[in-house]
Design a protein around this motif. Structure first.
Motif, mmCIF file in Angstrom:
data_model
loop_
_atom_site.group_PDB
_atom_site.id
_atom_site.type_symbol
_atom_site.label_atom_id
_atom_site.label_comp_id
_atom_site.label_asym_id
_atom_site.label_seq_id
_atom_site.Cartn_x
_atom_site.Cartn_y
_atom_site.Cartn_z
ATOM 1 N N ARG A 145 0.861 -1.186 0.000
ATOM 2 C CA ARG A 145 0.000 0.000 0.000
ATOM 3 C C ARG A 145 0.897 1.236 0.000
ATOM 4 N NH1 ARG A 145 -5.216 -0.261 1.875
ATOM 5 N NH2 ARG A 145 -4.728 -2.095 3.146
ATOM 6 N N TYR A 146 0.809 2.035 -1.023
ATOM 7 C CA TYR A 146 1.695 3.198 -1.180
ATOM 8 C C TYR A 146 0.872 4.477 -1.276
ATOM 9 C CZ TYR A 146 5.580 0.017 -2.043
ATOM 10 O OH TYR A 146 6.544 -0.947 -1.900
ATOM 11 N N ALA A 147 1.478 5.571 -0.841
ATOM 12 C CA ALA A 147 0.849 6.883 -0.980
ATOM 13 C C ALA A 147 1.908 7.891 -1.386
ATOM 14 C CB ALA A 147 0.211 7.310 0.332
ATOM 15 N N PRO A 148 1.595 8.798 -2.307
ATOM 16 C CA PRO A 148 2.585 9.783 -2.741
ATOM 17 C C PRO A 148 2.859 10.833 -1.672
ATOM 18 C CG PRO A 148 0.532 10.037 -3.973
ATOM 19 C CD PRO A 148 0.330 8.910 -3.026
ATOM 20 N N ASN A 206 1.272 4.469 10.248
ATOM 21 C CA ASN A 206 2.218 3.920 9.252
ATOM 22 C C ASN A 206 1.568 2.803 8.439
ATOM 23 O OD1 ASN A 206 4.455 5.568 10.018
ATOM 24 N ND2 ASN A 206 4.675 4.301 11.846
ATOM 25 N N HIS A 207 0.350 3.083 8.039
ATOM 26 C CA HIS A 207 -0.472 2.090 7.358
ATOM 27 C C HIS A 207 -0.065 1.910 5.898
ATOM 28 C CE1 HIS A 207 -4.530 0.945 5.543
ATOM 29 N NE2 HIS A 207 -4.269 -0.046 6.356
ATOM 30 N N GLN A 208 0.660 2.864 5.372
ATOM 31 C CA GLN A 208 1.063 2.822 3.968
ATOM 32 C C GLN A 208 2.477 3.362 3.827
ATOM 33 O OE1 GLN A 208 -2.037 5.143 2.142
ATOM 34 N NE2 GLN A 208 -1.682 6.886 3.484
ATOM 35 N N THR A 209 3.131 2.949 2.765
ATOM 36 C CA THR A 209 4.500 3.394 2.496
ATOM 37 C C THR A 209 4.451 4.693 1.708
ATOM 38 O OG1 THR A 209 5.255 1.101 2.411
ATOM 39 C CG2 THR A 209 6.676 2.758 1.411
ATOM 40 N N LEU A 210 5.134 5.697 2.221
ATOM 41 C CA LEU A 210 5.153 6.981 1.513
ATOM 42 C C LEU A 210 6.194 6.918 0.409
ATOM 43 C CD1 LEU A 210 4.748 9.431 4.532
ATOM 44 C CD2 LEU A 210 3.011 8.175 3.211
#
Length: 446
Positions: free
Chosen positions: A315-318, A391-395
């Motif tokens: 799971r990624y986020a910009p 920290n639910h997603q990787t930035l």
């Protein structure tokens, strides 16, 4: 994103009024002879947000007897970008300057090392995410300090009522205030099903596929979710791989449920689409919500900012950080570092975040739980998950982990969104990959 065209100069004179009893900060030469400092900040989108920065600078200037001039430089028309380039060539300008995402690496040879600022800040405020380190540190040298002001995550911002009505999704239950996300089922398959349901219901998702940063950032996060790289960390062109084929196939499926004109959208288009009441979801920091709160409160009270769907590789986020850097031709480097240290304290970061209504994001791990994100409204808690507190997603940043000189060109030339549109419009997969490989070869030679 919304914009505020302001470019002004403010002069802060604290020298004459300062008490002799005040103690200078560690980097300043003495309590009585700290000199002058010129600072160029990014001019904030959110009305009133610059005032917190002004107050913090004035506080520091008066305490340290430094005469400070401030410019707030808009990024509209690339004015901040052009200012940076002009100062680099002239070897003259601001002592401290705001550098957007890729610029610390571009000007690495002209920036003063900031390890002596960053190492104490990390010790005090916690580590920074890998994207900040990728963009701000080169060969062990911190090129600049991540700035609270302007740093942002472009996560999904959804309509509570429309997702529930058309797709049967209770986004508040999935991302509850004060709790970790309950989003295991929020995956890419269910995401495209929701997009289809909302499109059929007359309120499509608004995900741009143009050539500006909002579109590129969204595409970058989805490419990462499939593990799809165009160029690897060594600089090898690897675009012809199964993961790239998979993400292009996914986007082709998703794109049929998006508005037909998304290939021509710019950074304002998704904001306008959401605030107008037409859209069910966009990818954006909370500026669209802030505008809706002012101009369309009936829309704002239905908005909820939350995390990305998970893909095969995570799971990624910009995350787009701004940085504060000091030119090596600065005449007052010690004062410049002292000011940046002051602006990077937890108390300063919280004041800036409050002034921006929660838009600004500190990069340090201990600074993601300020009250503003849980308390902003309407509806209360709408921004709780915006800073990724669990920290639910990787930035991430689009085009990473390619070497900076190649990655910046992939990003600015919007190679990913161009690939998506070419393939979705009917071009053969191999032809799209051949086109991308040729573009990447050109970037690698420059």
């Amino acid at each position: 994103m919304v914009s505020m065209k302001v470019n002004r100069r403010r002069f802060v004179a604290g020298t004459a009024a300062a008490s002799a009893a005040l103690v200078a900060a560690p980097f300043v030469r003495s309590a009585n002879a700290a000199g002058k400092l010129s600072v160029g900040f990014w001019d904030h989108w959110v009305p009133g947000a610059n005032k917190a920065t002004e107050a913090l600078v004035k506080e520091w200037a008066e305490k340290n007897k430094v005469e400070v001039s401030m410019d707030f430089i808009t990024s509209q028309g690339n004015k901040l970008l052009l200012t940076t380039a002009a100062e680099s060539q002239a070897k003259s300008g601001h002592d401290v300057l705001a550098f957007s995402t890729w610029l610390p690496a571009r000007y690495a040879d002209q920036l003063v090392p900031m390890n002596d600022v960053m190492e104490p800040l990390i010790k005090e405020n916690g580590k920074v995410n890998d994207t900040v380190e990728y963009l701000g540190k080169l060969n062990g040298k911190w090129l600049a300090v991540p700035a609270t002001v302007g740093s942002q995550i472009k996560g999904p911002c959804s309509r509570i009522d429309l997702l529930k009505k058309h797709a049967g999704i209770d986004i508040q239950a999935m991302y509850p205030v004060g709790q970790a996300p309950k989003a295991d089922a929020w995956n890419l398959d269910n995401f495209v099903k929701a997009a289809e349901a909302c499109q059929k219901g007359g309120n499509p998702f608004g995900i741009g596929l143009g050539t500006t940063s909002d579109s590129v950032d969204s595409a970058g996060a989805l490419f990462h979710a499939f593990g799809a790289q165009l160029v690897n960390a060594k600089g090898d062109i690897v675009v012809k791989n199964d993961q790239v084929r998979q993400v292009l196939d996914y986007y082709k499926k998703l794109m049929q449920f998006l508005p037909a004109d998304v290939p021509s959208w710019d950074d304002a288009s998704n904001n306008k689409f959401l605030v107008s009441g037409q859209g069910s979801l966009i990818m954006n920091p909370p500026s669209a919500w802030a505008v809706a709160k002012r101009d369309a409160p009936q829309v704002a009270e239905q908005l909820w900012t939350h995390g990305f769907p998970v893909g095969p590789k995570g799971r990624y986020a910009p995350f787009l950080p701004f940085f504060w850097g000091v030119w090596n031709f600065s005449k007052n480097q010690s004062a410049a570092k002292s000011l940046i240290t002051h602006l990077s304290q937890a108390s300063s970061a919280e004041k800036m975040t409050n002034a921006s209504q929660g838009y600004d994001l500190p990069a340090f791990e201990k600074l993601t739980t300020f009250k503003v994100w849980a308390e902003e409204s309407p509806p209360k808690g709408t921004l709780y998950h915006y800073p990724n507190p669990h920290n639910h997603q990787t930035l991430s940043i689009a085009a990473a982990p390619a070497p900076h000189k190649i990655a910046e060109q992939i990003y600015t030339q919007a190679i990913m969104t161009q690939m998506v549109v070419r393939y979705a419009k009917g071009e053969a997969m191999d032809k799209t990959l051949d086109w991308a490989a040729k573009e990447l070869e050109g970037f690698s030679r420059n």
